[in-house]
Design a protein around this motif. Structure first.
Motif, short mmCIF file in Angstrom:
data_model
loop_
_atom_site.label_atom_id
_atom_site.label_comp_id
_atom_site.label_asym_id
_atom_site.label_seq_id
_atom_site.Cartn_x
_atom_site.Cartn_y
_atom_site.Cartn_z
N LEU A 1 0.67 -1.17 -0.04
CA LEU A 1 0.05 -0.01 -0.21
C LEU A 1 0.78 1.17 0.04
CD1 LEU A 1 -2.74 -0.99 2.71
CD2 LEU A 1 -3.01 -1.13 0.28
N LEU A 2 2.09 1.05 0.35
CA LEU A 2 2.98 2.27 0.47
C LEU A 2 3.75 2.62 -1.03
CD1 LEU A 2 4.88 1.37 3.66
CD2 LEU A 2 2.49 3.04 3.21
N HIS A 3 3.44 1.91 -1.91
CA HIS A 3 3.86 1.97 -3.29
C HIS A 3 2.96 2.37 -4.21
CE1 HIS A 3 8.21 0.65 -1.71
NE2 HIS A 3 7.42 -0.04 -1.15
N SER A 4 3.39 3.21 -5.47
CA SER A 4 2.29 3.64 -6.21
C SER A 4 2.08 2.38 -7.31
CB SER A 4 2.81 4.74 -6.96
OG SER A 4 4.08 4.50 -7.63
N ARG A 5 2.78 1.68 -7.25
CA ARG A 5 2.82 0.38 -8.59
C ARG A 5 2.65 0.98 -9.94
NH1 ARG A 5 -0.96 -3.86 -5.43
NH2 ARG A 5 -0.25 -5.20 -6.88
N THR A 6 3.57 1.94 -10.27
CA THR A 6 3.66 2.42 -11.52
C THR A 6 3.79 1.24 -12.55
OG1 THR A 6 4.56 4.50 -10.57
CG2 THR A 6 4.88 3.92 -12.72
N GLY A 7 4.90 0.41 -12.00
CA GLY A 7 5.02 -0.68 -12.95
C GLY A 7 3.90 -1.44 -13.70
N GLN A 8 2.91 -1.83 -12.91
CA GLN A 8 1.88 -2.47 -13.07
C GLN A 8 0.83 -1.65 -13.97
OE1 GLN A 8 -0.16 -4.56 -9.87
NE2 GLN A 8 1.80 -5.41 -9.13
N LEU B 1 1.79 0.69 -15.99
CA LEU B 1 2.43 0.78 -17.35
C LEU B 1 2.38 -0.37 -18.13
CD1 LEU B 1 4.20 2.62 -19.14
CD2 LEU B 1 6.05 1.72 -17.99
N ARG B 2 2.49 -1.43 -17.48
CA ARG B 2 2.37 -2.68 -18.14
C ARG B 2 0.83 -2.86 -18.80
NH1 ARG B 2 5.35 -7.28 -17.43
NH2 ARG B 2 4.29 -9.25 -18.47
N ARG B 3 -0.17 -2.63 -17.83
CA ARG B 3 -1.66 -2.63 -18.50
C ARG B 3 -1.57 -1.68 -19.73
NH1 ARG B 3 -3.04 -2.82 -12.81
NH2 ARG B 3 -3.39 -0.73 -12.88
N ALA B 4 -1.13 -0.65 -19.54
CA ALA B 4 -1.26 0.47 -20.75
C ALA B 4 -0.71 0.01 -21.80
CB ALA B 4 -0.72 1.85 -20.18
N LEU B 5 0.51 -0.50 -21.77
CA LEU B 5 1.50 -1.09 -23.03
C LEU B 5 0.95 -2.40 -23.60
CD1 LEU B 5 4.86 -0.02 -21.87
CD2 LEU B 5 3.29 1.21 -23.49
N ARG B 6 0.04 -3.05 -22.93
CA ARG B 6 -0.40 -4.42 -23.18
C ARG B 6 -1.05 -4.42 -24.67
NH1 ARG B 6 -4.02 -7.12 -18.99
NH2 ARG B 6 -1.99 -7.14 -17.74
N ALA B 7 -1.82 -3.32 -24.96
CA ALA B 7 -2.49 -3.29 -26.04
C ALA B 7 -1.58 -2.83 -27.07
CB ALA B 7 -3.65 -2.35 -26.05
N LEU B 8 -0.37 -2.29 -26.96
CA LEU B 8 0.44 -2.15 -28.27
C LEU B 8 1.12 -3.33 -28.84
CD1 LEU B 8 2.53 1.04 -27.00
CD2 LEU B 8 0.57 0.85 -28.55
N PRO B 9 0.76 -3.77 -30.26
CA PRO B 9 1.57 -4.60 -30.90
C PRO B 9 3.25 -4.53 -30.86
CG PRO B 9 0.42 -3.20 -32.64
CD PRO B 9 0.15 -2.65 -31.05
N GLY B 10 3.95 -5.62 -31.02
CA GLY B 10 5.43 -5.56 -31.13
C GLY B 10 5.83 -4.72 -29.96
N VAL B 11 5.50 -4.86 -28.91
CA VAL B 11 5.95 -4.62 -27.46
C VAL B 11 6.34 -5.60 -26.42
CG1 VAL B 11 5.87 -2.65 -25.63
CG2 VAL B 11 5.10 -2.13 -28.11
N VAL B 12 7.35 -5.70 -26.20
CA VAL B 12 7.61 -6.68 -24.71
C VAL B 12 7.72 -5.98 -23.66
CG1 VAL B 12 8.99 -8.64 -24.05
CG2 VAL B 12 8.50 -8.40 -26.71
#
Length: 738
Positions: free
Chosen positions: A708-715, A717-728
């Motif tokens: 709860l003390l962390h913003s979880r920016t990584g997760q 960002l992962r959700r936002a980039l999941r729809a992009l083709p050709g991105v790992v």
């Protein structure tokens, strides 16, 4: 799979591909894909990094110098063998490999073993089958239990025309017995023709086409869900007949029973079968005792019928009311198809054991149904709201002593456990549909007890919702019941007529006539139930079946698109080894990144590694080091809320040494995820052939409360980039010490 020949010499085409095994979740490559795979392999050029096992930094066989398998962190105190080697080049996971790492996970694992038993090996699927004496009570519980409410449903409709109309119960019962024998005989033929699975979905799809097959599947699904709801509601009604004080708790008790049935079936087919053997045989003994005692009393008065109590007519006696009564009594046949759907669950020889079991079931159904109808007629009993007809017969046959309580207890148990027939067949139906792409593929998966856990949970959830919606009222549920099951009956028997006409083996005309009779009689009941009970609730099934068919077709279209996208394609125009093999073009293939996703050979892949850097600390420096170690072009991206912070970060970057190209983006509205995702999309739009690998550092905390003390920016960002083709997107974990 090669079809097997029947006793008459015809080869069984319908048996192909219907065997249920855990491997069905992983279908093999198609005949056109294997040559494509070989061509792709011929074009494969290994990158400079060595990939031979001799030069790997670890030993992939997990062997230590002393010859034992290396333990993991679970083996700190004593070496625990997580894997063993049965064959060269192959590791086999032991039971220890399935133990979770956390203390909470291990506690849940122990609780699961207590509730559902230890996991079973995949090879145990050959032994987790039922012998006839177990299969009979398990698969007949639905069929035999329906006599506890089927005759009452028929008489309840006739009573609307007054007590005088009850005399029609005997001729209607004779017609129903004819229907039972015709449909039972037809299903015996179906089992022989499809010895590895003879469900209505398979038969109708094989002989009538995809549309009728899906209609049969939709009808069966409705039937199975309603089987659970009706059986549980009738069982609760039997309990409340003996103990009226429990009437207000009918709905919670019904949900509890559904949960118990789910838990029992999650333990596996064989264990669940052993649990439900005794109640079914106890019910048979109880009903036979009621019949013997009742007919003994009737013999004492010379089998003279007792006049029923006078009842005023609420409706005029006409053809429509008689047809409604007939279709209501036909619910006594629900469950007759259970054996044909569960042929793979029998021990060998499966089809022969299934046919024998079906014969026993139909014979017992006819005897008990006729015996009860005639005894009710002789006793002059009529349906009443506060007590079931079977309860009235039990009180009349055993007015004193403990027998009435035992009979009601066995009746309640068989009615409650009759839903287990649906728990056997519903997941298997979803398995076959998922295999053909008409249902989600998760229904192909077998759980650790070799049960179809997802199918079982889906059935329990759907039945529970219907049970709550109708407040466990049996008479409200029965009008929904007949339409789905007789739709499946009709399509299955009609499909068998086409099957015999195609095969034209010895005696095919006689078999086609038998199945034709079953199809006609079932069709009559279907039409009657749909029209006569349309306003009473049958409209729900009439509307639901087409909607389910549309859903099944939409699922299949998605899987077809998926297969075209992922299947190995043949080289165009027989291209040689120097030509890359790419997937067939699909709708949307011109989107940015589609070219990168079409890369299948190492020499085709062009990388750009992008590292989002919020601040220069150990986490971001480790991510940068990891990215640079890959030996690919690397770009660092920093999102700054204003120019001043951007300048400060560039000064820090220069102090670090400017080892990686940095691009800063000023976000004056302070958003991070949106600008970064759009920036990466713009990069891809400029070079669609470049594969973007985004390395995101992620702080991993040891205690859940610290998340709860962390913003979880990584997760995010992962959700936002999941729809992009050709991105790992890869997360690089950085573990905190506390």
């Amino acid at each position: 799979m090669t079809g097997r020949r029947g006793a008459e010499g015809e080869e069984d085409e319908g048996a192909q591909g219907t065997v249920v095994t855990p491997s069905a979740e992983f279908p093999p490559l198609g005949p056109e894909e294997l040559p494509s795979l070989r061509r792709i392999g011929e074009q494969w050029r290994t990158p400079p990094a060595a990939t031979s096992s001799a030069e790997l930094p670890v030993d992939p066989t997990l062997r230590r110098l002393d010859g034992r398998t290396a333990p993991s962190r679970f083996g700190r105190l004593a070496p625990i063998e997580m894997f063993r080697t049965d064959e060269p080049g192959e590791l086999v996971a032991t039971e220890h490999a399935y133990v979770p790492g956390s203390r909470f996970g291990r506690a849940l694992s122990r609780l699961r073993r207590v509730l559902f038993g230890p996991p079973l090996r995949s090879t145990a699927v050959l032994y987790e089958r039922m012998r006839k004496l177990v299969a009979l009570p398990v698969l007949s519980s639905d069929l035999l239990s329906s006599i506890a409410y089927g005759p009452e449903a028929m008489l309840g409709v006739l009573l609307l025309a007054g007590s005088g109309a009850l005399s029609l119960s005997l001729p209607l019962a004779a017609l129903l017995v004819t229907l039972m024998i015709a449909v039972g005989t037809s299903y015996r033929q179906t089992i022989r023709a499809y010895p590895h699975g003879a469900g209505s979905y398979i038969v109708a799809s094989d002989n009538l086409g995809s549309g009728p097959g899906l209609a049969a599947a939709a009808g069966l699904m409705m039937d199975y869900v309603l089987t659970v709801a009706v059986s549980v509601s009738a069982g609760i009604a039997a309990i409340t007949s003996a103990m009226p004080a429990l009437t207000t708790f009918a709905v919670p008790l019904g949900l509890l029973v559904i949960g118990v049935l789910l838990a029992g079936n999650l333990r596996g087919v064989r264990v669940a079968g052993n649990i439900f053997v005794l109640p079914t045989y106890a019910f048979l003994v109880a009903v036979i005792a009621v019949l013997l005692a009742g007919y003994a009393h009737a013999a004492g008065r010379g089998f003279a019928p007792v006049p029923p109590p006078p009842t005023a007519a609420a409706e005029a006696l006409g053809l429509l009311l008689v047809l409604r009564a007939f279709s209501s009594g036909a619910v006594s046949m629900t469950g007759i198809e259970a054996v044909s759907n569960a042929v793979p669950a029998f021990r060998r020889t499966e089809w022969r054991n299934a046919r024998t079991t079906l014969t026993w079931m139909v014979s017992m159904l006819v005897v008990l149904f006729v015996g009860l109808i005639v005894l009710i007629h002789l006793s002059g009993l009529v349906p009443v709201p506060e007590q079931t007809l079977l309860s009235q017969l039990a009180r009349q046959s055993f007015p004193s002593g403990p027998w009435y309580g035992l009979i009601q207890a066995s009746t309640a148990l068989i009615l409650l456990l009759a839903a287990n027939t649906a728990f056997n067949d519903f997941p298997r139906l979803l398995f076959f549909m998922a295999r053909d792409g008409h249902a989600p593929r998760r229904f192909l998966h077998m759980g650790d007890r070799l049960a179809f856990n997802d199918g079982l949970a889906t059935l329990a959830l759907a039945a529970g919702l219907i049970f709550v919606a109708f407040r466990g009222h049996t008479q409200s549920l029965i009008p929904l019941y007949a339409v789905g099951v007789f739709l499946a009956f009709t399509l299955s028997q009609g499909g068998m007529v086409v099957h015999w006409r195609r095969r034209r083996g010895r005696g095919w005309r006689r078999r086609a006539v038998l199945n034709g009779v079953g199809a006609v009689l079932s069709g009559l009941v279907l039409i009657t139930a749909a029209f006569a009970k349309f306003t009473e609730g049958a409209w729900v099934v009439v509307i639901a079946v087409p909607l389910l068919i549309l859903l099944f077709r939409a699922i299949q279209r998605h899987y077809r698109t998926l297969h075209r996208s992922l299947a190995l394609q043949a080289s165009p125009d027989g291209a040689g080894a120097g030509t890359a093999v790419a997937p067939a073009p699909l709708p949307g293939a011109t989107e940015p990144g589609a070219a990168a996703e079409a890369q299948e050979l190492p020499q085709q892949v062009r990388h750009l590694v992008v590292v989002p850097v919020a601040r220069l600390n150990r986490a971001s420096l480790r991510a940068l080091a990891y990215a640079a170690s890959l030996g690919q072009p690397t770009l660092a991206v920093h999102i700054a809320p204003e120019d001043a912070e951007s300048d400060r970060f560039r000064e820090q970057w220069q102090a670090w040494g400017n080892h990686v190209r940095l691009e800063t983006i000023v976000s004056p509205y302070r958003a991070v995820i949106g600008p970064l995702a759009h920036y990466l999309e713009a990069l891809h739009a400029s070079r669609p052939d470049v594969l973007l690998t985004v390395v995101v550092p992620e702080v991993v905390v040891r205690r859940r409360r610290h998340q709860l003390l962390h913003s979880r920016t990584g997760q995010r960002l992962r959700r936002a980039l999941r729809a992009l083709p050709g991105v790992v997107v890869t997360n690089l974990p950085v573990h905190l010490g506390e």
